[in-house]
Design a protein around this motif. Structure first.
Motif, PDB file in Angstrom:
ATOM      1  N   GLU A 115       0.832  -1.199   0.000  1.00  0.00           N
ATOM      2  CA  GLU A 115       0.000   0.000   0.000  1.00  0.00           C
ATOM      3  C   GLU A 115       0.872   1.257   0.000  1.00  0.00           C
ATOM      4  O   GLU A 115       1.926   1.291   0.647  1.00  0.00           O
ATOM      5  N   TYR A 116       0.397   2.281  -0.690  1.00  0.00           N
ATOM      6  CA  TYR A 116       1.098   3.562  -0.757  1.00  0.00           C
ATOM      7  C   TYR A 116       0.160   4.694  -0.348  1.00  0.00           C
ATOM      8  O   TYR A 116      -1.079   4.535  -0.316  1.00  0.00           O
ATOM      9  N   LYS A 117       0.778   5.822  -0.027  1.00  0.00           N
ATOM     10  CA  LYS A 117       0.017   7.034   0.270  1.00  0.00           C
ATOM     11  C   LYS A 117       0.718   8.226  -0.378  1.00  0.00           C
ATOM     12  O   LYS A 117       1.909   8.166  -0.697  1.00  0.00           O
ATOM     13  N   ASP A 118      -0.028   9.295  -0.552  1.00  0.00           N
ATOM     14  CA  ASP A 118       0.542  10.511  -1.149  1.00  0.00           C
ATOM     15  C   ASP A 118       1.464  11.173  -0.127  1.00  0.00           C
ATOM     16  O   ASP A 118       1.045  11.456   1.010  1.00  0.00           O
ATOM     17  N   SER A 119       2.699  11.445  -0.528  1.00  0.00           N
ATOM     18  CA  SER A 119       3.650  12.066   0.393  1.00  0.00           C
ATOM     19  C   SER A 119       3.366  13.550   0.588  1.00  0.00           C
ATOM     20  O   SER A 119       3.827  14.157   1.555  1.00  0.00           O
ATOM     21  N   GLY A 120       2.647  14.146  -0.353  1.00  0.00           N
ATOM     22  CA  GLY A 120       2.407  15.586  -0.309  1.00  0.00           C
ATOM     23  C   GLY A 120       3.572  16.391  -0.848  1.00  0.00           C
ATOM     24  O   GLY A 120       3.577  17.615  -0.804  1.00  0.00           O
ATOM     25  N   ILE A 121       4.580  15.675  -1.364  1.00  0.00           N
ATOM     26  CA  ILE A 121       5.778  16.331  -1.921  1.00  0.00           C
ATOM     27  C   ILE A 121       5.856  15.990  -3.402  1.00  0.00           C
ATOM     28  O   ILE A 121       5.898  14.812  -3.773  1.00  0.00           O
ATOM     29  N   GLU A 122       5.865  17.009  -4.244  1.00  0.00           N
ATOM     30  CA  GLU A 122       5.725  16.804  -5.685  1.00  0.00           C
ATOM     31  C   GLU A 122       6.773  15.857  -6.251  1.00  0.00           C
ATOM     32  O   GLU A 122       6.451  14.907  -6.968  1.00  0.00           O
TER      33      GLU A 122
END
Length: 403
Positions: A9-16
């Motif tokens: 599973e992955y999540k958005d890091s919020g870093i482009e």
């Protein structure tokens, strides 16, 4: 990287630039992961056979007899061409330059993981918003706020072990290509040396040239001095004729570096360094200007500039240059240098032979350099993928060969 496994599973890091990261990983800024200090030494403090490593602002590690730290650390250049590119890892006694940053006292991160993460990812962030392709100095606020994607302390050593093994494999292949390039260059020099001092006929009887660095030469060749085949002219300061574009090339010891509105000579010429770099002759043609630390030549009708150039590659420049902080060479010493002069027809044949042979060497060197570049790119991409969680290497088992 398609053949590698990914995390479940992955999540958005919020870093482009970072994109998605494994679900259980955290985002932390560098300033919360270690302490950062600068050294107190300067380059002049280096000692050739010093006891301890001395980290300066380049990939080359100098030596020194003092140590300013005894710990596990990652070091990187604070300014100069090494910014964002030069990283060192050490665990022990060492010293470091006043414009080198030492990262130590790691918290929530191992030193090796931090080393791999910075060396593969920071430079692309350092370039953001910079019009140039290089960074002149490390902006400390940007560095301190650089964001890491962090796996657990239990997982970091697994990733590091994988990268230690894989990068060592790649480094071995790179070293083999570098050795090949060195051997090709030595062979190239030997081919040039034999052609311009022994000729192309292996059965030609030889005579002693009386010139130490030339040795035996074909009996029918003339032995003279450089002054018998060319006239030396001084270069001139280019500043009054400098233009932004167009015009004519201005040559320094490293080749073309400026343009001029006027020219000193029109034709084929062999250039020699007068001050500074005196051991790298150049072969040029057309209209050009040379700087005042260069000589250019007017070649006589009994010689081909191309032949002179290749024999000049063998000149004992170390014997001609003055023993000063800035090496220099006089016209008189250069012109009195022993020179072997085949017939003009033989010179043409030798030049054609060298042209064909040297193309083969150039192609082989180019292929080896391309292979090195691809392996270096592969190395960086592999490190970045592993430390940012784009690939899952937790199940990796050591084996021979590169994954």
């Amino acid at each position: 990287m398609a053949k590698y496994e990914q995390y479940a599973e992955y999540k958005d890091s919020g870093i482009e630039w970072l994109g998605d990261i494994p679900k259980d990983w955290q985002i932390k800024r560098l300033k919360y992961l270690c302490k950062i200090n600068t050294g107190t030494k300067d380059t002049i403090n280096a000692i050739e056979d010093g006891i301890y490593p001395f980290f300066v602002r380049s990939q080359t590690v100098e030596r020194i007899n003092s140590y300013g730290a005894d710990c596990e650390a990652v070091l990187t250049a604070g300014d100069g061409v090494g910014v964002g590119k030069v990283y060192h890892y050490i665990n022990g006694k060492f010293d470091y330059h006043q414009r080198v940053y030492m990262l130590s006292e790691f918290n929530q991160i191992t030193g090796r993981f931090l080393y791999y993460y910075l060396s593969s990812n920071f430079y692309k962030v350092a370039l953001q918003g910079n019009a140039k392709s290089t960074v002149d100095s490390l902006r400390l606020p940007q560095f301190l706020n650089f964001e890491f994607s962090l796996p657990s302390l239990e997982e970091q050593p697994l990733i590091v072990s994988y990268l230690d093994h894989e990068t060592a494999q790649i480094d071995t292949l790179i070293e083999k290509q570098q050795t090949l390039i060195q051997l090709l260059k030595e062979k190239r020099q030997a081919v040039i040396s034999h052609a311009v001092t022994k000729g192309l006929n292996p059965d030609a009887p030889l005579k002693d040239s009386g010139v130490e660095w030339l040795g035996g030469v074909p009996e029918h060749w003339e032995i003279g001095r450089l002054k018998n085949v060319l006239r030396i002219r001084n270069g001139r300061d280019y500043k009054e004729v400098e233009v932004e574009s167009g015009g004519y090339p201005v040559y320094g010891s490293g080749g073309i570096f400026k343009r001029s509105s006027d020219y000193l000579f029109d034709g084929e010429s062999v250039l020699f360094g007068r001050k500074g770099t005196v051991d790298k002759p150049l072969l040029v043609s057309g209209k050009f200007w040379t700087v005042d630390t260069m000589f250019y030549s007017e070649v006589f009708s009994n010689a081909k500039p191309n032949y002179i150039y290749h024999q000049a590659l063998l000149f004992p420049f170390d014997q001609l240059s003055t023993n000063t902080a800035l090496p220099s060479m006089t016209q008189e010493n250069l012109l009195e240098l022993g020179f072997v002069i085949p017939s003009f027809d033989e010179q043409e044949q030798i030049c054609q032979y060298l042209s064909d042979k040297l193309k083969v060497f150039s192609n082989l060197v180019s292929k080896a350099e391309q292979a090195i570049q691809l392996m270096q790119e592969r190395r960086t991409a592999l490190i970045s993928a592993a430390v940012t969680g784009k690939i899952d290497v937790r199940g990796w088992v050591e084996h021979d060969g590169i994954n």
